[in-house]
Design an enzyme around this catalytic site. Structure first.
Site, PDB file in Angstrom:
ATOM      1  N   ASP A 403     -25.513  16.533  23.000  1.00  0.00           N
ATOM      2  CA  ASP A 403     -25.432  16.881  21.580  1.00  0.00           C
ATOM      3  C   ASP A 403     -26.764  17.483  21.146  1.00  0.00           C
ATOM      4  O   ASP A 403     -27.579  17.876  21.979  1.00  0.00           O
ATOM      5  CB  ASP A 403     -25.065  15.646  20.751  1.00  0.00           C
ATOM      6  CG  ASP A 403     -24.187  15.983  19.563  1.00  0.00           C
ATOM      7  OD1 ASP A 403     -23.000  15.596  19.569  1.00  0.00           O
ATOM      8  OD2 ASP A 403     -24.680  16.651  18.632  1.00  0.00           O
ATOM      9  N   HIS A 450     -26.709  15.897  13.832  1.00  0.00           N
ATOM     10  CA  HIS A 450     -25.400  15.549  14.369  1.00  0.00           C
ATOM     11  C   HIS A 450     -25.504  14.581  15.546  1.00  0.00           C
ATOM     12  O   HIS A 450     -24.795  13.591  15.644  1.00  0.00           O
ATOM     13  CB  HIS A 450     -24.728  16.851  14.790  1.00  0.00           C
ATOM     14  CG  HIS A 450     -23.301  16.742  15.205  1.00  0.00           C
ATOM     15  ND1 HIS A 450     -22.916  16.581  16.513  1.00  0.00           N
ATOM     16  CD2 HIS A 450     -22.160  16.809  14.481  1.00  0.00           C
ATOM     17  CE1 HIS A 450     -21.594  16.550  16.590  1.00  0.00           C
ATOM     18  NE2 HIS A 450     -21.113  16.690  15.371  1.00  0.00           N
ATOM     19  N   SER A 655     -15.831  15.032  15.671  1.00  0.00           N
ATOM     20  CA  SER A 655     -17.119  14.724  16.281  1.00  0.00           C
ATOM     21  C   SER A 655     -17.469  13.255  16.140  1.00  0.00           C
ATOM     22  O   SER A 655     -18.223  12.710  16.945  1.00  0.00           O
ATOM     23  CB  SER A 655     -18.230  15.551  15.633  1.00  0.00           C
ATOM     24  OG  SER A 655     -18.223  16.870  16.085  1.00  0.00           O
TER      25      SER A 655
END
Length: 758
Positions: A403, A450, A655
């Site tokens: 990520d 994120h 996600s």
């Protein structure tokens, strides 16, 4: 080109975003006759500062409807008034007129006192069509300066966007402090050539400052069987208020106001007397609040006044907020202190009347929130975590993740005992959480990034000092597991992918057998990346890879799942709604698929996604790369759905559902490795190494059917094994047996196939 499924990163530029909402567009003059509206508004003309009744009618006619007001502000006023009653909407016009009058009075008061001219709080909405939210905001700024070039609009150009309270395709609404004369002139601007008014403006009515659910929360706290401490109140001051400065010396003034007759007199419910007793819901609300004042702050025994005189005020200058509570040295529950629900209600009402206040709510007692995902996947019964009870929390498992980066000194990963984490892909199993960090792109995450959120959802575990672990508000699904991480994101969140062997080989030296990938592309084809994933899993049969299905399913868009979620040997994960505080306004519960969740089929007509997991919204670790040890908010103010505070962040998307599933897979691996199968109890002689296919089968076989897609106002039907939910929402309690916890008997038959592939 591949892109990340970062559902709320678009909001980093909220001014320019266009977000759809299910709130109906009800706005403008009331549908009742002018005669009715005038009769309802008549008592307010001439009260305090003389304002012509006709003027008040005109100003009130440019208000938000009560229904839209409730949606725009997330206020609880709709819980008190019957919105279906046409007389209630007309009454709302009278309430609006009253608040305009109060705003004019406040302006005169500020001018005569010579104090800072803060103005009063207003909601301003721009409804110009065919332009962006950013353009609507600039239009408001230019119009305000055109009315009065001394108006302070600098706050509309700052980095903060907290003043934007509503932003859809057709409307932008902001909340700010304005001079009342300027607000009046804005409201009375003529319509355009099509006889359409560009702006709607409304003074913020005290009752509407109370965040939805605040009154219910207060009532529940006092009526609970558990002994409750006196609640803490959280106040957000309006943009433009002088109380958003770097000093706070108003505590004594606020206390004096709260215990004065003026506070009761300024309450709209006190002022109206019996005039609207013919409207049932209005009379009920009026009686409720008048009784609260009479039996609270105005009670003869003055116990409530005594407590209010001892209130503690804690300002947060960075956020322009204020926490109000009783001092720590006043010990005892509300009952022991002789304080009643009515005292709490009258304090709530009094604080809402304060001119500089924009919103007020009660800080709920600290509780675990990402643990909503924990119990949702473990038992489906609120706060029941039978797998944790049996010691199954991912201990001795290493989960790999690719990520944007991890903020490794967030308290959910921080290890202050073993020193800084090596980011050169070297293995250090002594680290508390992050045992390997491959800095392929860089070695950190961006603000509110994120990757930090994703990794925290899998296995975050709070240690406020970086050593001693404790229950956190955002502990991950497998808090006992450790992390091997591949950084594939730059400082702006853009992805840069290495070869698949490096992606899926992350953590191999640490023994990682699960990889979580919350990223993908837009093609629903079985392309090179999907094929490469399948090839890797074919060669590494202990591995299980989980991939986000995508966030392109809005508007019931089928064939929207994106590669590599189109691969065959992976688990493609869609998103369901979450629960409780992890739901935003109007959302249905966890048995509904999130509207954005991508749907099948793939281009070659296979059903996807494979399973669904909670992902709308999830609270997890929030990256603050400029800070060390950021953690749960110390003042108890926990971010709601879509919010962020201190070391926490709430966002939504497939996600988020993917790491929930990855953490669940880690628990399943631990179950087999520690010999819980078949007895449901830990038995070393029954230990076995599960293949990735076995873990995948357990997840899919135990998944539960769902109702349909929550389209925020309607439900699109879904049935098992379709292109929306496929196998359904994952559920551990329906997947494997636990002694004395389930009556499920699972049978595992895992045979070797030709070529040694299981």
């Amino acid at each position: 080109m591949l892109c990340a499924f970062f559902p709320l990163l678009l909001l980093l530029s909220l001014l320019a975003s266009i977000c759809e909402s299910g709130v109906p567009f009800l706005i403008g003059p009331d549908a009742r006759s002018a005669t009715t509206a005038r009769a309802l508004a008549a008592p307010f003309g001439g009260y305090g500062t003389a304002v012509d009744v006709t003027m008040l009618e005109k100003l009130s006619s440019h208000r938000l409807s009560l229904k839209l007001m409730a949606g725009v502000l997330n206020t609880g006023i709709q819980d008190e008034l019957d919105l279906a009653d046409r007389d209630v909407e007309a009454f709302w016009g009278a309430m609006t007129s009253y608040q305009w009058q109060q705003s004019f009075d406040e302006e005169v008061k500020q001018e005569s006192s010579g104090s800072a001219k803060d103005g009063s709080p207003f909601i301003v909405c721009n409804e110009v069509s065919d332009i962006s939210g950013f353009e609507r905001l600039q239009d408001i700024k230019e119009t305000l300066l055109g009315i009065d070039n001394t108006t302070d609009v600098s706050k509309l150009d700052g980095e903060s966007t907290t003043f934007i309270i509503y932003n859809t395709k057709n409307r932008l609404c902001i909340n700010l402090q304005l001079n009342t004369t300027v607000a009046k002139d804005l409201a009375l601007l003529p319509p355009d050539e099509n006889d359409v008014y560009k702006y709607t403006i409304l003074p913020v009515i005290p009752q509407a400052k109370m965040v939805g659910g605040t009154v219910t929360t207060l009532k529940d706290m006092f009526e609970s069987d558990e002994e409750q401490k006196f609640p803490k109140f959280f106040i957000d001051f309006c943009e433009g208020s002088s109380l958003r400065g770097n000093t706070f010396d108003s505590a004594s003034d606020i206390i004096n106001f709260l215990t004065s007759e003026e506070m009761s007199e300024k309450s709209f419910w006190t002022f109206i007397g019996n005039k609207y007793d013919n409207i049932k819901s209005v009379k009920i609300a009026k009686d409720y609040w008048v009784s609260a004042l009479e039996n609270g702050v105005n009670a003869a025994d003055e116990a409530c006044k005594s407590l209010i005189n001892e209130l503690k005020f804690e300002p947060n200058f960075d956020e322009g907020s204020l926490t109000v509570s009783i001092p720590d040295d006043i010990v005892g529950t509300a009952n022991e202190l002789g304080v009643t629900l009515e005292c709490g209600l009258s304090l709530l009402l009094g604080l809402s009347v304060l001119n500089d206040v924009c919103t007020i709510e009660i800080i709920k007692p600290m509780k675990e929130l990402n643990v909503n995902a924990q119990w949702l996947v473990q038992s489906g019964i609120q706060n029941e975590r039978p797998w944790f009870d049996m010691g199954l929390d991912g201990t001795d498992q290493v989960v790999a993740c690719s990520d944007t980066g991890v903020d490794v000194d967030n308290c959910y990963f921080w290890d202050s005992n073993n020193g800084p984490i090596n980011t050169n892909n070297e293995l250090d199993m002594n680290q508390r959480k992050v045992v390997q960090y491959d800095s392929y792109s860089d070695s950190t995450d961006y603000e509110k990034g994120h990757g930090t959120h994703v990794a925290g959802t899998i296995l975050g575990k709070k240690a406020a000092d970086g050593i001693n672990e404790s229950s956190g508000l955002a502990d991950g699904v497998a808090p006992g597991a450790k992390l091997a991480f591949l950084d594939i994101g730059d400082s702006e969140g853009r992805l840069r992918l290495p070869p698949v062997s490096r992606i899926l080989g992350t953590g191999s030296k640490a023994g990682a057998k699960i990889h979580s990938a919350s990223w993908g592309g837009s093609s629903n084809a079985y392309g090179y990346l999907a094929r490469s994933f399948d090839d890797f899993l074919y060669k590494n049969d202990e591995m299980l890879v989980l991939v986000a299905a995508g966030n392109s399913g809005g508007g019931n868009a089928f064939a929207s799942v994106g590669e590599p979620a189109t691969a065959k040997n992976i688990i493609s994960v869609g998103a369901s709604n979450s629960f409780g505080d992890d739901l935003s306004r109007g959302m249905l519960g966890p048995n509904h698929v999130a509207s954005f969740s991508s749907k099948g089929k793939t281009k070659d007509l296979r059903v996807k996604p494979d399973v669904i997991a909670p992902g709308n919204y999830i609270l997890s670790a929030g990256a603050r790369p400029d800070k060390k040890g950021e953690c749960d908010p110390s003042d108890g103010k926990v971010p709601g759905a879509g919010g962020n505070r201190d070391g926490l962040l709430s966002i939504s998307g497939t996600s988020m559902a993917t790491p929930v599933t990855a953490g669940t897979a880690a628990i399943i691996r631990q179950y087999f490795l520690e010999g819980y199968y078949p007895s449901g109890e830990k038995n070393k002689t029954d230990a076995r190494i599960p293949s990735g296919a076995l873990v995948k089968a357990v997840l899919m076989n135990g998944a539960q059917y769902m109702t349909g897609v929550d389209n925020r106002g309607s439900v699109f039907p879904s049935v098992p094994y379709d292109d929306i939910q496929n196998f359904g929402r994952i559920s551990l309690i329906d997947s494997l047996s636990l002694s004395d916890k389930t009556n499920l008997e699972a049978i595992v038959d895992e045979n070797e196939l030709d070529g040694g592939v299981s």
